[in-house]
Design an enzyme around this catalytic site. Structure first.
Site, short mmCIF file in Angstrom:
data_model
loop_
_atom_site.label_atom_id
_atom_site.label_comp_id
_atom_site.label_asym_id
_atom_site.label_seq_id
_atom_site.Cartn_x
_atom_site.Cartn_y
_atom_site.Cartn_z
N LYS A 111 0.83 -1.21 0.00
CA LYS A 111 0.00 0.00 0.00
C LYS A 111 0.86 1.26 0.00
O LYS A 111 0.53 2.23 -0.66
CB LYS A 111 -0.96 0.00 1.20
CG LYS A 111 -1.95 -1.16 1.10
CD LYS A 111 -3.27 -0.90 1.77
CE LYS A 111 -4.13 -2.13 1.77
NZ LYS A 111 -5.24 -2.16 0.89
N LYS A 195 -4.40 -9.86 -6.65
CA LYS A 195 -5.50 -10.22 -5.76
C LYS A 195 -6.75 -9.38 -6.07
O LYS A 195 -6.61 -8.19 -6.37
CB LYS A 195 -5.04 -9.92 -4.31
CG LYS A 195 -5.99 -10.36 -3.23
CD LYS A 195 -5.54 -9.90 -1.85
CE LYS A 195 -6.08 -8.53 -1.50
NZ LYS A 195 -6.61 -8.37 -0.14
N LYS A 198 -10.89 -4.77 -2.81
CA LYS A 198 -11.94 -3.76 -2.90
C LYS A 198 -11.40 -2.34 -3.07
O LYS A 198 -12.07 -1.48 -3.60
CB LYS A 198 -12.92 -3.86 -1.72
CG LYS A 198 -12.34 -3.63 -0.34
CD LYS A 198 -13.46 -3.66 0.68
CE LYS A 198 -13.14 -4.47 1.90
NZ LYS A 198 -12.03 -3.97 2.72
#
Ligand code: ATP
Ligand code: LTN
Length: 331
Positions: A111, A195, A198
């Protein structure tokens, strides 16, 4: 009675990956375990998020929990931000985890890499500390999560060793991550090397997608050259991902699914069977969600959940405070 605990952060619309890797499995623990399932709303603040989006996602997840079969009589469903003990234990535990180990966390690396390097929030870095607090407050024996969260639960295990050794008592229960054998890492339909996520929604199936859209997404999922259907994640990642989805939703093993599809030599035929399966599961789930989302059940469940969770969490917090030497007045 043993305890199970898990949570989902309300950072976006839930995906089929969240459903298969986590949500769908939560109800499995409510009969034989004391089951705690929460919404990790404080964790959702670790990356910038629109307030109204966060609020709506939070409500949605409660409705999804109920639609997925969680029974509030058997499972304590609550908001992380409603139980202040999470933040309080976080303030204590933050002194027992090391910056080196936090900087090795894959989720942090993934991230933070995508961000302006001068504006990486401290909360994103310290994310696993709060997650340890979540788990340890309830002395959870098992933590059902998808593959990507295993590293965080393992860090929590290291912390339990460290803490219990330091104070020479079995204060915290050692948690075990429970990763589903099938479907622990559902991949993006447009890029099966990534992956399904969301917060990076390319190639996602959303639980709120119209059923026709779900069918279209599956029919146009990226596949590989060839026409035979068998499980081979290296050479056939797209087909293997769809097989995984099918196997998980049918409660079958990969061997059984390989056998079932061995005579199909057309990807289109196979995809249609996968789409039917997903729709068969998600259609009724969406109906249950719709019946709940505008009812007053959500606030009732959260109110009751906050009370039950606070009771358990405050007891642990008080033990921890005493253990580390904070002065706790007699009540
Ligand atoms: P974000 O993109 O915001 O990081 P996410 O989609 O990865 O979110 P989380 O809230 O981190 O979802 O995860 C909720 C649960 O769903 C976790 O137990 C996680 O392991 C599981 N999960 C998330 N994505 C997948 C996936 N693609 N396949 C299987 N399980 C998944
Ligand atoms: N990090 C998890 C959400 C989460 C969680 C937890 C899961 C926060 N605290 C405690 C299990 C136990 C995630 O991203 N899904």
């Amino acid at each position: 009675m043993k305890r199970s605990l898990s949570g989902i952060k309300p950072t976006g619309n839930l995906t089929l990956g969240n459903y298969i890797g986590a949500l769908r499995n939560f109800k499995n623990y409510q009969d034989e375990y004391e089951n705690f399932i929460f919404i990790a709303d404080l964790h959702a603040l670790t990356l910038p998020i629109e307030p109204s989006f966060l609020r709506n996602n939070t409500k949605d997840i409660v409705a999804f929990y109920l639609a997925a079969g969680l029974d509030p009589e058997k499972t304590t469903i609550f908001l992380q931000s409603d139980v202040s003990a999470h933040s309080e234990l976080n303030s204590i535990l933050i002194n027992y985890l090391y910056m080196g180990e936090l900087s090795r966390m894959t989720q942090f690396k993934d991230k933070s890499q995508k961000m302006n390097q001068n504006a990486i929030g401290l909360g994103l870095f310290a994310y696993p500390v709060l997650m340890c607090a979540d788990i340890l407050l309830y002395n959870a024996d098992v933590v059902p999560v998808g593959e990507d969260q295993k590293q965080h639960v393992e860090l929590c295990r290291d912390l339990v060793h460290r803490f219990n050794n330091r104070y020479n008592k079995e204060l915290f229960t050692m948690p075990t991550p429970v990763i589903p054998k099938i479907g622990a890492r559902i991949m993006s339909l447009s890029d099966p090397s990534k992956k399904m996520s969301k917060s990076d929604p390319k190639g996602d199936i959303f639980l709120k997608d119209d059923l026709n859209i779900i069918r279209k997404k599956i029919m146009s999922a990226v596949t590989d050259t060839g026409s035979d259907v068998y499980y081979d994640p290296i050479n056939k990642p797209g087909i293997s991902n769809l097989m995984m989805i099918y196997a998980a939703l049918s409660d079958k093993t990969i061997e059984e699914v390989n056998e079932q599809f061995k005579d199909i030599h057309q990807y289109g035929t196979f995809k249609k069977i996968v789409a039917d399966k997903v729709i068969e599961e998600i259609g009724p789930f969406q109906e249950r969600y719709k019946a709940i989302i505008n009812s007053d059940l959500i606030d009732k469940v959260l109110e009751e959940g906050a009370k039950k969770a606070s009771y358990v969490a405050n007891k642990t917090l008080s033990k921890v405070k005493k253990t580390v030497g904070l002065y706790v007045r007699k009540k």
